[in-house]
Write an enzyme that holds these catalytic residues in place. Structure first.
Site, short mmCIF file in Angstrom:
data_model
loop_
_atom_site.label_atom_id
_atom_site.label_comp_id
_atom_site.label_asym_id
_atom_site.label_seq_id
_atom_site.Cartn_x
_atom_site.Cartn_y
_atom_site.Cartn_z
N LEU A 225 85.08 26.28 -40.55
CA LEU A 225 84.47 26.73 -41.80
C LEU A 225 83.92 28.13 -41.55
CD1 LEU A 225 82.35 23.63 -42.99
CD2 LEU A 225 84.56 24.38 -43.89
N ASP A 226 83.92 28.97 -42.58
CA ASP A 226 83.31 30.28 -42.44
C ASP A 226 81.82 30.12 -42.14
OD1 ASP A 226 85.72 31.40 -43.09
OD2 ASP A 226 85.20 31.77 -45.20
N LYS A 227 81.26 31.12 -41.50
CA LYS A 227 79.85 31.08 -41.11
C LYS A 227 78.94 30.77 -42.30
CE LYS A 227 76.22 33.93 -39.01
NZ LYS A 227 75.91 35.24 -38.37
N ARG A 332 87.90 32.05 -51.02
CA ARG A 332 87.18 33.27 -51.39
C ARG A 332 88.15 34.33 -51.91
NH1 ARG A 332 83.68 34.23 -46.00
NH2 ARG A 332 82.94 36.04 -47.19
#
Length: 415
Positions: A225-227, A332
């Site tokens: 997962l992205d930060k 995104r």
């Protein structure tokens, strides 16, 4: 013949003759006396006669003197020592099946930089069963991986703090959504990176060090997962679980649902976003994805289904997203591509003259809401849901969104 059993010919007699040959006291002293030696030497000579006695016991227990099987940690240490001095051939074991060759080397030799591993693969110095290895090649049990001579930095022995390990285990426990002996699912907080990078020392992969077992094995990440994306993160606690669940993600049989708050309201309430994505040129710390064309260098197909769950005065929309593929920054980049970037996204939110409504924090409003994956051993689905992170909960309260609202993405296509 029975009385001659005490001499060399006694060995040729039958079993009953041998027993009778040693039955009388007269025969026994003759065997011990043969050469006349001093008393001390005689005592020493008598000792070998007792040595054959344990032999039957050893025959009864053939594994009594077998060396103990080394632990995984010991085997890894031995492999690292050999690798530092020359070429080594590594044999793939069953619980390493279907691992990418680069990830296989990361697991076997953690002190090697991943970029260095990629470089030796790219140069053709790594071979699998005698053939040149490809970076994304997957391994099967029994295959032999030839590793070239490498100069390794000596492993730095870092004394881990018992108190720190306990604190990190307690933290992981506090964000755990599901756990059994094979699988761990945590609710990753926004702002916590999954893996380390430049200047990043606290991340999920580092926290998992506190969960190493007696063999030195620690839980493994099976997806990312992205930060700044909060929510469900699946972790394998065993190599078997890692291999099995990695296949689920690659085959796209794992079901993932994300929630996002986006700027504006899409005209089509339920739709499909299909593009090619490629990494945009730029600094590594500021990498982002761009929509590309089929055939462009580094371009990969990305597919996302979306549905509007609720709206706020045509200003904001609560979207439920179902990614079919798993590209970097896919959701995104896709929401920005259709003109409705995710609120608080520092990379893809580029709408001019747009202001955040009062009370909404300028943080990424993206949540890995739900994940459904087959259990690696039973095959039964593990269905986990994560709550809204605090900043999204605040926004939902402000906008009057109800998390119990029906989510239309549940009935959307799977591929």
């Amino acid at each position: 013949m029975r009385q001659s059993g005490s001499g060399r010919n006694g060995a040729r007699t039958g079993r009953s003759g041998a027993r009778q040959g040693f039955r009388t006291r007269e025969d026994r002293p003759e065997r011990k006396k043969a050469p006349a030696k001093p008393r001390a030497a005689a005592k020493g000579a008598a000792k070998p006669a007792s040595k054959p006695r344990p032999a039957p016991a050893l025959r009864d227990k053939p594994h009594a003197e077998a060396p103990p099987k080394p632990t995984r940690a010991q085997a890894k240490a031995a492999a690292q020592e050999t690798l530092a001095t020359g070429v080594q051939t590594l044999v793939v074991v069953s619980d390493e099946a279907d691992m990418r060759v680069d990830r296989f080397l990361v697991a076997r030799f953690p002190q090697l930089a991943f970029t260095h591993i990629q470089r030796i693969v790219r140069k053709g110095e790594l071979r699998i069963d005698g053939k040149r290895a490809k970076p994304n090649e997957r391994l099967q049990p029994g295959q032999k991986v030839r590793v070239p001579p490498l100069k390794l930095e000596p492993a730095k022995l870092v004394a881990r703090s018992t108190i720190k390990d306990q604190d990190e285990r307690e933290f992981l426990k506090s964000i755990t959504l599901y756990e059994d002996k094979d699988v761990l699912v945590i609710n990753k907080p926004m702002g916590l990176a999954v893996q380390g990078g430049s200047g990043t020392t606290r991340h999920v992969d580092a926290l998992l060090e506190s969960m190493r077992d007696a063999d030195g094995q620690k839980p493994r990440l099976v997806h990312r997962l992205d930060k700044d994306t909060a929510g469900c993160l699946v972790i394998a606690k065993t190599r078997f679980a890692a291999s099995t669940m990695a296949k689920s993600f690659r085959s796209r049989s794992t079901r993932k649902i994300y929630w996002a708050l986006v700027a504006g309201v899409p005209r089509v309430r339920q739709g499909r976003i299909s593009t090619y994505l490629a990494k945009e040129e730029g600094g590594e710390g500021d990498s982002r994805m761009k929509v590309a064309r089929h055939g462009d260098e580094g371009a990969s197909h990305a597919l996302t289904y979306y549905a509007i769950v609720d709206t706020a005065a045509h200003k904001l929309a609560w979207l439920s997203l179902k990614p079919v593929t798993g590209r970097t920054h896919q959701l995104r980049a896709h929401t920005a591509h259709i003109g409705h970037p995710i609120v608080g996204d520092p990379k893809y939110f580029d709408i001019e003259n747009w202001e955040l409504p009062g009370g909404i924090q300028n943080k990424l409003h993206l949540l890995a809401r739900r994940i459904v994956i087959a259990h690696p051993r039973t095959g039964k689905p593990i269905d986990i849901t994560a709550p809204l992170p605090p900043h999204m909960q605040q926004s939902f309260n402000l906008l009057g969104f109800d998390t119990e609202h029906y989510d239309p993405i549940v009935d959307s296509p799977e591929d």
